[in-house]
Design a protein around this motif. Structure first.
Motif, mmCIF file in Angstrom:
data_model
loop_
_atom_site.group_PDB
_atom_site.id
_atom_site.type_symbol
_atom_site.label_atom_id
_atom_site.label_comp_id
_atom_site.label_asym_id
_atom_site.label_seq_id
_atom_site.Cartn_x
_atom_site.Cartn_y
_atom_site.Cartn_z
ATOM 1 N N UNK A 291 1.467 15.646 -5.810
ATOM 2 C CA UNK A 291 0.162 15.073 -5.514
ATOM 3 C C UNK A 291 -0.911 15.920 -6.212
ATOM 4 N N UNK A 292 -2.030 15.342 -6.627
ATOM 5 C CA UNK A 292 -2.455 13.964 -6.361
ATOM 6 C C UNK A 292 -1.933 12.944 -7.378
ATOM 7 N N UNK A 293 -1.134 13.436 -8.356
ATOM 8 C CA UNK A 293 -0.693 12.533 -9.422
ATOM 9 C C UNK A 293 0.213 11.429 -8.887
ATOM 10 N N UNK A 294 1.037 11.767 -7.883
ATOM 11 C CA UNK A 294 1.934 10.760 -7.322
ATOM 12 C C UNK A 294 1.141 9.613 -6.708
ATOM 13 N N UNK A 295 0.209 9.939 -5.831
ATOM 14 C CA UNK A 295 -0.570 8.901 -5.165
ATOM 15 C C UNK A 295 -1.358 8.056 -6.140
ATOM 16 N N UNK A 296 -1.967 8.713 -7.137
ATOM 17 C CA UNK A 296 -2.729 7.974 -8.142
ATOM 18 C C UNK A 296 -1.826 7.015 -8.912
ATOM 19 N N UNK B 258 0.843 -1.190 0.000
ATOM 20 C CA UNK B 258 0.000 0.000 0.000
ATOM 21 C C UNK B 258 0.884 1.247 0.000
ATOM 22 N N UNK B 259 0.439 2.265 -0.733
ATOM 23 C CA UNK B 259 1.046 3.589 -0.637
ATOM 24 C C UNK B 259 0.441 4.268 0.584
ATOM 25 N N UNK B 260 1.289 4.676 1.535
ATOM 26 C CA UNK B 260 0.795 5.189 2.825
ATOM 27 C C UNK B 260 1.355 6.598 3.033
ATOM 28 N N UNK B 261 0.642 7.578 2.539
ATOM 29 C CA UNK B 261 1.128 8.955 2.585
ATOM 30 C C UNK B 261 1.309 9.457 4.011
ATOM 31 N N UNK B 262 0.527 8.919 4.950
ATOM 32 C CA UNK B 262 0.637 9.316 6.357
ATOM 33 C C UNK B 262 1.170 8.166 7.209
#
Length: 438
Positions: free
Chosen positions: A416-421, A305-309
């Protein structure tokens, strides 16, 4: 600021005795060297600094208890071979440098474990790289080709011989490489922390909220109950390095998850047809890692999972879904052990970079870091922390030359939001493509 926020469900840590009361940061402290992060990198850096500077005061500070963070949450492999994409590098000398670094780390850990009697299930068990179907077998054939080019020993295991080791006929074939060691990671890092030299002071449960220059060439580290003034700062903080203003927009926080069982009882052990104490990683990178521990627990690890926090990105609903997927993978491999339940499901966050480049070196005057392990924290953290201390005091060595030759600057990320996507889409695609290997 996003601080470490790990849940209390890590099986490795829960299996250990309750630690002694922690000493935390309090008041105004002055140190010759301050090291933030008491994982593999920070522990190794503090130990090496103490050897170089036996009269110096060295403070090693961590936001949690030792073993609660990423270093105590991995699958317990210490791998000597270049890992995943590094093994694809076309430069043979690049890979030989990585081999020297990883094997130096293994030798260092083995020496410390023996010297201090660290009980951490340390085992020279080697490692299996396993394939289930055609996709995995294609990756496995490529792995064999790369090992042959590297001149590294291996042998193929399949059929009844493989099932006799793993206790399952789920895998078509595996490649065994002998240089990997297995261990209990939380026990190992706790043992390394309890055996630090006398001039290293460990401060736990002491998050650093801000690092700033003091106007005199040094640094001030601000915590909730105190501050540290130091001329030299070393960061063994992996993904959290960006929280102090360094390497921002260059590191990606990814969490991978594992579940493990209770120790097999006598009846379950009789139904299990394999040996105890082995580890298998998937030939297909997005597949499932499996371990049988010395104390007869089975570990299933997959799902990214990508976990930004970081830990705050994970809730109970997500953990339950992941646990269910782990259960499916477990039953596919060990249907005769359907009565064996999982006791813990946990995740560990680490840093990757888009160009798969590790950062090592000087960040600013008097500030140094090893950051972005790209998923190989035990060996890389140990040797990079050791050599970071060498670098900070000006000591030279061929291994320092090696690590400087194989590291660089992680590439910039899109905003962001392109990175997370993009990261989430890439993880979902990899999981779908590798579904037959899960």
């Amino acid at each position: 600021m996003n601080l470490p926020h790990d849940d209390k469900s890590c099986g490795w840590y829960a299996a250990l005795p309750t630690p002694e009361k922690a000493t935390g940061l309090a008041g105004r402290q002055v140190a010759d060297y301050a090291v933030i992060g008491a994982g593999f990198a920070g522990l190794a850096a503090a130990r090496r600094l103490a050897i170089h500077k036996p009269e110096a005061r060295i403070l090693l500070v961590d936001a949690q208890r030792v073993g609660e963070g990423a270093s105590g949450r991995n699958s317990g492999f210490v791998i000597d071979l270049p890992h995943k994409f590094a093994l694809e590098n076309p430069d043979p000398e690049f890979k030989q440098r990585l081999l020297r670094l990883n094997r130096a780390a293994i030798g260092q850990l083995q020496s410390l474990i023996g010297e201090h009697g660290i009980a951490c299930q340390w085992s020279h068990a080697g490692k299996y790289q396993g394939a289930v179907g055609e996709r995995g077998l294609a990756y496995l054939a490529h792995f064999e080709k790369l090992l042959s080019e590297l001149g590294e020993p291996y042998h193929s295991v399949e059929g009844a011989a493989l099932a006799k080791v793993l206790g399952t006929s789920h895998y078509s074939r595996a490649v065994y490489t002998p240089g990997c060691y297995l261990m209990q990671p939380a026990a190992l890092v706790r043992g390394l922390a309890s055996s630090l030299p006398d001039n290293v002071e460990l401060l736990e449960n002491s998050p650093i909220f801000r690092v700033e220059r003091d106007g005199k060439g040094g640094y001030v580290l601000h915590g909730a109950n105190g501050e540290i003034h130091t001329q030299r700062l070393l960061l063994g903080t992996s993904i959290f390095t960006r929280e102090f203003g360094y390497l921002q927009n260059r590191l990606l926080p990814v969490m991978t998850f594992a579940s493990w069982t209770a120790p097999l009882d006598e009846a379950q052990s009789k139904r299990y047809s394999g040996v105890f104490d082995w580890g298998l990683t998937p030939a297909d990178h997005a597949g499932t890692t499996v371990r049988m521990t010395q104390d007869r627990r089975i570990i299933i690890r997959n799902t990214y999972r990508h976990v930004s926090k970081y830990g705050r990105s994970v809730d109970d609903a997500m953990r339950n879904r992941i646990r269910a997927s782990h259960r499916k993978a477990f039953l596919a491999r060990f249907p005769e052990l359907s009565d064996v339940e999982f006791t813990h499901t946990w995740g560990g966050v680490y840093a990757i970079s888009r160009n798969f480049t590790n950062f090592f070196g000087q960040l600013d005057d008097g500030a140094f870091a090893s950051a972005c392990d790209n998923g190989v924290g035990a060996a890389w953290g140990t040797i990079s922390g050791t050599l970071l201390a060498d670098h900070a005091v000006g000591a030279q060595s061929s291994l320092l030359d090696d690590i400087q030759a194989v590291t660089g600057m992680p590439s910039l990320n899109p905003p962001e939001p392109f990175l997370g996507l993009g990261v989430r889409s890439r993880i979902m695609l990899a999981a779908w493509q590798s579904r037959s290997e899960l």
